[in-house]
Design a protein around this motif. Structure first.
Motif, PDB file in Angstrom:
ATOM      1  N   LYS A   1     -25.231  44.582   1.718  1.00  0.00           N
ATOM      2  CA  LYS A   1     -24.121  44.189   1.081  1.00  0.00           C
ATOM      3  C   LYS A   1     -23.149  45.488   0.887  1.00  0.00           C
ATOM      4  O   LYS A   1     -21.852  45.324   0.910  1.00  0.00           O
ATOM      5  N   ALA A   2     -23.897  46.441   0.556  1.00  0.00           N
ATOM      6  CA  ALA A   2     -22.918  47.989   0.372  1.00  0.00           C
ATOM      7  C   ALA A   2     -22.429  48.317   1.895  1.00  0.00           C
ATOM      8  O   ALA A   2     -21.227  48.717   1.580  1.00  0.00           O
ATOM      9  N   GLU A   3     -23.163  48.215   2.907  1.00  0.00           N
ATOM     10  CA  GLU A   3     -22.564  48.491   4.131  1.00  0.00           C
ATOM     11  C   GLU A   3     -21.682  47.594   4.458  1.00  0.00           C
ATOM     12  O   GLU A   3     -20.385  47.950   4.985  1.00  0.00           O
ATOM     13  N   LEU A   4     -21.490  46.351   4.305  1.00  0.00           N
ATOM     14  CA  LEU A   4     -20.395  45.288   4.488  1.00  0.00           C
ATOM     15  C   LEU A   4     -19.276  45.706   3.871  1.00  0.00           C
ATOM     16  O   LEU A   4     -18.046  45.452   4.361  1.00  0.00           O
ATOM     17  N   MET A   5     -19.624  45.756   2.522  1.00  0.00           N
ATOM     18  CA  MET A   5     -18.334  46.117   1.675  1.00  0.00           C
ATOM     19  C   MET A   5     -17.600  47.703   1.958  1.00  0.00           C
ATOM     20  O   MET A   5     -16.460  47.414   2.090  1.00  0.00           O
ATOM     21  N   GLN A   6     -18.378  48.636   2.456  1.00  0.00           N
ATOM     22  CA  GLN A   6     -17.790  49.797   2.556  1.00  0.00           C
ATOM     23  C   GLN A   6     -16.844  49.519   4.118  1.00  0.00           C
ATOM     24  O   GLN A   6     -15.754  50.168   4.054  1.00  0.00           O
ATOM     25  N   LEU A   7     -17.512  49.036   4.924  1.00  0.00           N
ATOM     26  CA  LEU A   7     -16.814  48.762   6.484  1.00  0.00           C
ATOM     27  C   LEU A   7     -15.684  47.861   6.096  1.00  0.00           C
ATOM     28  O   LEU A   7     -14.681  48.138   6.719  1.00  0.00           O
ATOM     29  N   GLY A   8     -16.035  46.840   5.197  1.00  0.00           N
ATOM     30  CA  GLY A   8     -14.899  45.705   5.000  1.00  0.00           C
ATOM     31  C   GLY A   8     -13.697  46.490   4.458  1.00  0.00           C
ATOM     32  O   GLY A   8     -12.694  46.208   4.611  1.00  0.00           O
ATOM     33  N   LYS A   9     -13.962  47.352   3.312  1.00  0.00           N
ATOM     34  CA  LYS A   9     -12.867  47.978   2.718  1.00  0.00           C
ATOM     35  C   LYS A   9     -12.028  48.703   3.832  1.00  0.00           C
ATOM     36  O   LYS A   9     -10.679  48.592   3.758  1.00  0.00           O
ATOM     37  N   THR A  10     -12.646  49.366   4.616  1.00  0.00           N
ATOM     38  CA  THR A  10     -12.008  50.331   5.452  1.00  0.00           C
ATOM     39  C   THR A  10     -11.179  49.436   6.583  1.00  0.00           C
ATOM     40  O   THR A  10      -9.945  49.657   6.727  1.00  0.00           O
ATOM     41  N   THR A  11     -11.799  48.468   7.073  1.00  0.00           N
ATOM     42  CA  THR A  11     -11.226  47.532   7.896  1.00  0.00           C
ATOM     43  C   THR A  11      -9.825  46.851   7.362  1.00  0.00           C
ATOM     44  O   THR A  11      -8.836  46.665   8.021  1.00  0.00           O
ATOM     45  N   TYR A  12     -10.166  46.342   6.196  1.00  0.00           N
ATOM     46  CA  TYR A  12      -9.023  45.829   5.225  1.00  0.00           C
ATOM     47  C   TYR A  12      -8.055  46.680   5.106  1.00  0.00           C
ATOM     48  O   TYR A  12      -6.873  45.926   5.301  1.00  0.00           O
ATOM     49  N   THR A  13      -8.282  47.823   4.780  1.00  0.00           N
ATOM     50  CA  THR A  13      -7.247  48.805   4.501  1.00  0.00           C
ATOM     51  C   THR A  13      -6.260  49.170   5.631  1.00  0.00           C
ATOM     52  O   THR A  13      -5.001  49.301   5.664  1.00  0.00           O
ATOM     53  N   ALA A  14      -6.957  49.040   6.739  1.00  0.00           N
ATOM     54  CA  ALA A  14      -6.282  49.666   8.114  1.00  0.00           C
ATOM     55  C   ALA A  14      -5.403  48.302   8.749  1.00  0.00           C
ATOM     56  O   ALA A  14      -4.232  48.469   9.179  1.00  0.00           O
ATOM     57  N   TYR A  15      -5.866  47.048   8.345  1.00  0.00           N
ATOM     58  CA  TYR A  15      -5.438  46.059   9.172  1.00  0.00           C
ATOM     59  C   TYR A  15      -4.837  44.949   8.267  1.00  0.00           C
ATOM     60  O   TYR A  15      -4.145  44.096   8.579  1.00  0.00           O
ATOM     61  N   CYS A  16      -5.367  44.667   7.143  1.00  0.00           N
ATOM     62  CA  CYS A  16      -4.775  43.549   6.158  1.00  0.00           C
ATOM     63  C   CYS A  16      -4.186  43.991   4.975  1.00  0.00           C
ATOM     64  O   CYS A  16      -3.276  43.217   4.374  1.00  0.00           O
ATOM     65  N   SER A  17      -4.146  45.455   4.593  1.00  0.00           N
ATOM     66  CA  SER A  17      -3.563  45.684   3.193  1.00  0.00           C
ATOM     67  C   SER A  17      -2.089  45.649   3.213  1.00  0.00           C
ATOM     68  O   SER A  17      -1.374  45.476   2.230  1.00  0.00           O
ATOM     69  N   ALA A  18      -1.373  45.849   4.430  1.00  0.00           N
ATOM     70  CA  ALA A  18       0.014  45.772   4.757  1.00  0.00           C
ATOM     71  C   ALA A  18       0.574  44.698   4.191  1.00  0.00           C
ATOM     72  O   ALA A  18       1.687  44.570   3.528  1.00  0.00           O
ATOM     73  N   CYS A  19      -0.088  43.216   4.406  1.00  0.00           N
ATOM     74  CA  CYS A  19       0.551  42.064   3.917  1.00  0.00           C
ATOM     75  C   CYS A  19      -0.064  41.839   2.751  1.00  0.00           C
ATOM     76  O   CYS A  19       0.966  41.232   1.913  1.00  0.00           O
ATOM     77  N   HIS A  20      -1.438  41.593   2.615  1.00  0.00           N
ATOM     78  CA  HIS A  20      -2.117  40.997   1.520  1.00  0.00           C
ATOM     79  C   HIS A  20      -2.370  41.975   0.373  1.00  0.00           C
ATOM     80  O   HIS A  20      -2.835  41.667  -0.556  1.00  0.00           O
TER      81      HIS A  20
END
Length: 531
Positions: free
Chosen positions: A286-305
């Protein structure tokens, strides 16, 4: 008195200091008022053309305004000047007509040559498809199996301008990307420019290229850069919320370095494929998924969401406490991230992210901001969900095809059962009038009214009309082919059978007191249709 004088001297010094600073080389170096010459033959031609037109306009301005001010100064009334008393001069008129023609030709010849050169996309060495997306660029190299997205790499803390942020803006603020477009020097590179959502515009000033990226269309451009280097541009068409965060970076490499880069990309693709395959059998914590997920979310999703997951409703809905990310099924969540959602700003990320990144960002969205579903999504889950979705769509397509086939067969049966129209049959007056009234009430009454009085001027009356009482051939042509003068009168040649046209024309020529006595048979309609 002394104080006032010192104040004046101080002001004068300040003014001179400002003027000197404005006209120093360093000041002008920061502010470019003219076009850039660029780094390609076309860009230099564009610059030369611009300067030619500028100097011609400057010369015209100097002559016209010079003559005007000279006349005002030396031929004013206070000096006793009197206006010349004449009305026309053939020589002057010829002169002021010939001079503009010569000037226009002098500008048109180089302009036409430059435009033709800009549009010559033939004999290219490299072809690259450029696709604009909100808000990134996608580059695809033809014949190389290389494609990737180019995204703004300026850290968000530099441009969010929040009070608690002290980040210093970088040298290439908002003009830097994670993966630049790479092209070879001294090679003709052809660009096929399009979009997959809204209108964008791919603009690189150093190449003299500014081409719109329109969804559903492909525009072409080309360049041949002489020297290796890095050149920057931007999206030049307002394309939504993050239009200002859609930079373009082109890295021009020598032929040798470009070949090395191609090999590196091929190796990277192979490594990514191997890593993707390995991720299918690896379970991340879970820690690995959350860390990578946050990085990916910041790069691709945070601009809209938004980083907080609150989104920008209604265009970009919140993910915090959202049914998609909490109570919804993981299958649906994967499907919307992988395939996007038609008619919304939600893009498809299936080709932008790896299975591992997709799994991580979905896990992050289902557990961040207090969602806390406890769901962990692995790369294998994403692959299974996508495969299931594809299979479902295939079944739907098969069912749809079966329905279409059944409909086509039914249509064929119906078509076969429809009797062929007998154009040689001769109908009586009563038969034509009875049939004609039915056709008129079905196809004509809405415009020309039951009484034949119409609704002038859009829908003229047929009662006592020149058309309905005059030449039969004109009447038939009007019904079969419509009216060229009145667009409201549509062509019925493809809507009614020839028998129906014969009947309705007969009806119109004998109803409402027209009483021409004319009977129109199907054969006459067939002959008129053949003309």
């Amino acid at each position: 008195m002394i104080t006032k004088r010192r104040c004046r001297v101080g002001k004068h010094k300040l003014i001179w200091l400002v003027l000197v600073s404005l006209f120093t080389n360093s000041a002008w170096a920061e502010m470019q008022l003219n076009l850039t010459k660029g780094v390609t033959a076309v860009s230099r031609d564009v610059y030369d053309l611009h300067m030619l037109v500028l100097w011609i306009c400057t010369a015209i301005g100097v002559i016209v305004f010079g003559a005007m001010f000279w006349s005002m100064a030396f031929h004013r009334k206070s000096k006793g000047a009197k206006a010349a008393d004449f009305h026309e001069s053939t020589k002057v008129e010829i002169l002021w007509t010939a001079i503009p023609i010569v000037i226009l030709i002098a500008m048109a010849v180089p302009a036409t040559t430059t435009l033709i050169a800009m549009e010559d996309n033939t004999n290219s060495d490299v072809t690259i498809q450029i696709t604009g997306s909100q808000w990134k660029w996608h580059y695809k190299y033809f014949d190389q199996d290389i494609e990737y997205y180019s995204v703004l790499s300026t850290p968000p803390e530099q441009y969010q301008n929040q009070q608690e942020t002290t980040a210093i803006k970088g040298e290439h603020y908002l003009l830097e990307v994670d993966k630049p477009l790479v092209i070879p020097a001294n090679k003709k590179v052809r660009f096929l420019i399009t979009s997959d959502d809204v209108i964008h515009s791919w603009w690189v000033p150093a190449f003299a290229i500014k081409q719109d990226a329109n969804p559903g269309f492909i525009n072409e451009a080309w360049t041949r850069v002489d020297e290796p280097g890095i050149y920057r541009g931007q999206c030049a068409e307002l394309c939504g919320k993050d239009h200002g965060f859609m930079p373009i970076v082109v890295e021009v490499k020598s032929a040798e370095d470009y070949d090395i880069w191609l090999n590196e990309q091929q190796q990277r693709i192979a490594q990514a494929a191997s890593a993707e395959q390995a991720s299918l059998t690896t379970a991340m914590s879970k820690a690995e998924l959350m860390q990578l997920g946050k990085t990916t979310y910041t790069a691709y999703c945070s601009a809209c969401h938004q980083p907080s997951g609150l989104g920008l409703p209604p265009a970009f809905p919140a993910l915090k406490d959202s049914p998609i990310t909490t109570t919804g099924t993981i299958q649906d969540h994967i499907n919307i991230v992988f395939n996007g959602k038609t008619g919304t700003g939600m893009q498809a990320y299936g080709k932008q992210l790896s299975l591992k990144e997709l799994a991580a960002v979905i896990t992050y969205e289902r557990n961040a901001w207090g969602n806390n579903t406890g769901d962990l999504v692995q790369a294998s889950d994403v692959k299974s969900a996508v495969a299931s979705s594809v299979e479902g769509k295939a079944q739907e397509a098969t069912a749809s095809l079966a329905i279409e086939t059944a409909v086509e067969e039914a249509v064929e049966i119906i078509t076969e059962e429809v009797p062929v129209e007998d154009l040689s049959k001769v109908y009586s007056h009563d038969e034509l009038m009875t049939m004609g009234e039915k056709v008129y009430l079905k196809a004509c009454v809405a415009c020309h009214q039951p009484t034949g009085a119409g609704l002038p001027p859009a829908f003229p009356a047929l009662k006592g009309s020149v058309i309905a009482t005059g030449d039969i051939t004109v009447h038939l042509d009007m019904v079969i082919n419509g009216s060229k003068k009145n667009a409201a009168m549509t062509a019925f040649g493809s809507q009614l059978t020839k028998t129906e046209i014969a009947a309705v024309v007969t009806y119109e020529r004998n109803a409402w007191g027209n009483n021409t006595g004319d009977l129109v048979q199907p054969a006459a309609v067939d002959a008129a249709s053949a003309k």
